[in-house]
Design a protein around this motif. Sequence first.
Motif, short mmCIF file in Angstrom:
data_model
loop_
_atom_site.label_atom_id
_atom_site.label_comp_id
_atom_site.label_asym_id
_atom_site.label_seq_id
_atom_site.Cartn_x
_atom_site.Cartn_y
_atom_site.Cartn_z
N GLN A 60 1.03 -1.38 -0.51
CA GLN A 60 0.40 -0.10 0.81
C GLN A 60 0.86 1.26 0.01
OE1 GLN A 60 -3.41 -0.16 -0.13
NE2 GLN A 60 -3.16 -2.81 0.00
N ALA A 61 0.44 2.16 -0.82
CA ALA A 61 1.08 3.66 -0.49
C ALA A 61 1.25 4.07 1.31
CB ALA A 61 0.43 4.76 -1.29
N GLY A 62 2.59 4.45 1.05
CA GLY A 62 3.32 4.85 2.27
C GLY A 62 3.82 3.84 2.99
N GLN A 63 3.60 2.21 2.86
CA GLN A 63 4.43 1.35 3.40
C GLN A 63 5.70 1.81 3.34
OE1 GLN A 63 2.56 -2.23 2.60
NE2 GLN A 63 0.56 -2.14 4.11
N ALA A 67 14.02 3.21 -5.74
CA ALA A 67 14.65 3.01 -4.03
C ALA A 67 14.96 4.06 -3.98
CB ALA A 67 15.79 1.97 -3.97
N ARG A 68 14.31 4.35 -2.51
CA ARG A 68 14.29 5.29 -2.00
C ARG A 68 16.01 5.25 -0.87
NH1 ARG A 68 9.67 6.85 2.24
NH2 ARG A 68 8.85 6.64 0.14
N HIS A 69 16.32 4.04 0.01
CA HIS A 69 17.46 4.08 0.58
C HIS A 69 18.32 2.92 -0.28
CE1 HIS A 69 14.91 6.96 3.30
NE2 HIS A 69 14.32 5.57 3.48
N LEU A 70 19.69 3.27 0.26
CA LEU A 70 19.90 1.93 -0.39
C LEU A 70 21.35 1.41 0.76
CD1 LEU A 70 21.56 4.30 -3.50
CD2 LEU A 70 18.76 2.45 -3.12
N ILE A 71 21.62 0.16 1.09
CA ILE A 71 23.18 -0.72 1.82
C ILE A 71 23.78 -1.31 1.06
CG2 ILE A 71 22.92 -1.68 3.60
CD1 ILE A 71 20.03 -0.59 4.59
N ASN A 72 25.08 -1.11 1.19
CA ASN A 72 26.07 -1.99 0.25
C ASN A 72 26.10 -2.90 1.69
OD1 ASN A 72 28.10 -3.28 -0.67
ND2 ASN A 72 28.92 -1.62 -1.57
N TYR A 73 26.15 -4.58 0.99
CA TYR A 73 26.02 -5.63 2.72
C TYR A 73 27.32 -5.77 2.26
CZ TYR A 73 23.66 -8.55 -1.06
OH TYR A 73 22.53 -8.97 -1.50
N ALA A 74 27.81 -5.54 0.85
CA ALA A 74 29.84 -6.76 0.65
C ALA A 74 29.95 -5.69 1.86
CB ALA A 74 29.83 -6.33 -0.28
N THR A 75 30.02 -4.40 1.68
CA THR A 75 30.72 -3.01 2.75
C THR A 75 30.89 -2.70 4.07
OG1 THR A 75 30.48 -1.69 1.55
CG2 THR A 75 32.03 -2.41 0.62
N PHE A 76 29.42 -3.07 4.33
CA PHE A 76 28.88 -2.84 5.64
C PHE A 76 29.22 -3.70 6.53
CE2 PHE A 76 25.02 -2.78 9.13
CZ PHE A 76 25.42 -0.91 9.36
N ASP A 77 29.84 -3.19 7.91
CA ASP A 77 29.75 -4.46 8.51
C ASP A 77 29.37 -4.48 10.16
OD1 ASP A 77 30.76 -2.41 9.80
OD2 ASP A 77 33.37 -2.32 9.57
N ALA A 88 20.30 -4.61 10.51
CA ALA A 88 18.62 -4.90 10.74
C ALA A 88 19.03 -3.66 11.51
CB ALA A 88 18.42 -5.78 11.47
N GLN A 89 19.81 -2.94 12.32
CA GLN A 89 19.85 -2.07 12.98
C GLN A 89 19.95 -0.81 12.18
OE1 GLN A 89 22.58 -1.39 16.11
NE2 GLN A 89 21.93 1.02 16.06
N ALA A 145 15.44 3.54 7.00
CA ALA A 145 13.87 3.64 6.69
C ALA A 145 13.46 4.71 8.11
CB ALA A 145 13.17 2.40 6.77
N GLY A 146 13.61 4.55 9.13
CA GLY A 146 13.11 5.56 10.55
C GLY A 146 12.45 5.24 11.01
N ARG A 147 12.45 3.46 10.24
CA ARG A 147 11.73 2.69 11.21
C ARG A 147 11.22 1.27 11.23
NH1 ARG A 147 6.49 1.35 8.74
NH2 ARG A 147 5.81 2.28 7.36
#
Length: 327
Positions: A137-140, A184-194, A198-199, A205-207
């Motif tokens: 739904q819109a807003g999710q 996509a609004r928010h981006l995470i590179n999980y190859a470099t993120f250590d 989830a946090q 996302a803000g939530r």
Amino acid sequence: MTRALVVTTPGDREVLQVQDRDVPLPDSREVQVRVAAAGVNFIDVYKRQGIYPIPTPFVLGEEGAGVVTAVGADVTEFAEGDRVAWGQAAGSAAELVNVPAAAVVPVPDGLSLETAAAAMLQGMTAHYLVESTWPVQAGQIALVHAAAGGVGQLLVQLITGKGAGVVATAGSDEKLEIARALGARHLINYATFDGDLAQEIRRVAGRGVDVAYDGVGKATFDASLASLRPRGMMVLFGGASGQVPPFDLQELNKRGSLFVTRPSLGAYLQDREELLWRAGDILGQLADGSLHLDIGGRYPLEQAADAYQALEGRRTTGKLILTMPQH
């Protein structure tokens, strides 16, 4: 006689062979199709490895598109020369195949057969995930892992098209740029993120996210679950990194009455009406340009092992296809 990609025994990619196979005339409820392209999918890997046990030898492939060359006596919906596609017909990685007419859909004018072949399984998967498993739904806010992959790219477009936000993860900045370009609004590179993935998802996302679409599996499952808001849904639709081990259902209680589902396309194609709806929506949007599909690689049958090596190594963007010579 046709050339076909055969799994000779359960195992790794070396068990694949291109062999000549006899093709009988279609039975009364089948169409015979000269294949233009066949899709490369993880379900093929699971079948080749024996995770989904099938007696060997067998012809690999589920998905394809081509031109009808003959129809069975009881087939009235299709005729010789029709352009058709399908997403669930065993033995599709061959130059000539017999496909149940009930599994075949028409390809819209103006849409290439290669794109149609690339779109069926992943397109209908993205469709049921967004329209039915968790009706967005819109807003999710939705989490999409492997957002530059074949299903991922389609998910990003379908979700943002409904006015919802996407947290996209991928294994490189180049792949994330693809997700960004698709909305996509928010981006995470999980190859470099250590850190705590989830946090980080919750932070950008803000939530907590409303739904997590996870086709990666073992490597991301825990983070996906922990990123959800109360009463959110974890949608595990694949296992590119391996199968998720059993876990304690009390975790769903502790984290806020969460939902977890492990859907499959077959359960969301209960009848021909549902098939025509999902395939028609996806192929129609591709034909009119409102949906984009990236073909990330084209391989002849003889190079099929290279295609699956790229897929299994998660080095791809978009959809890989096997191409057949046209006579």
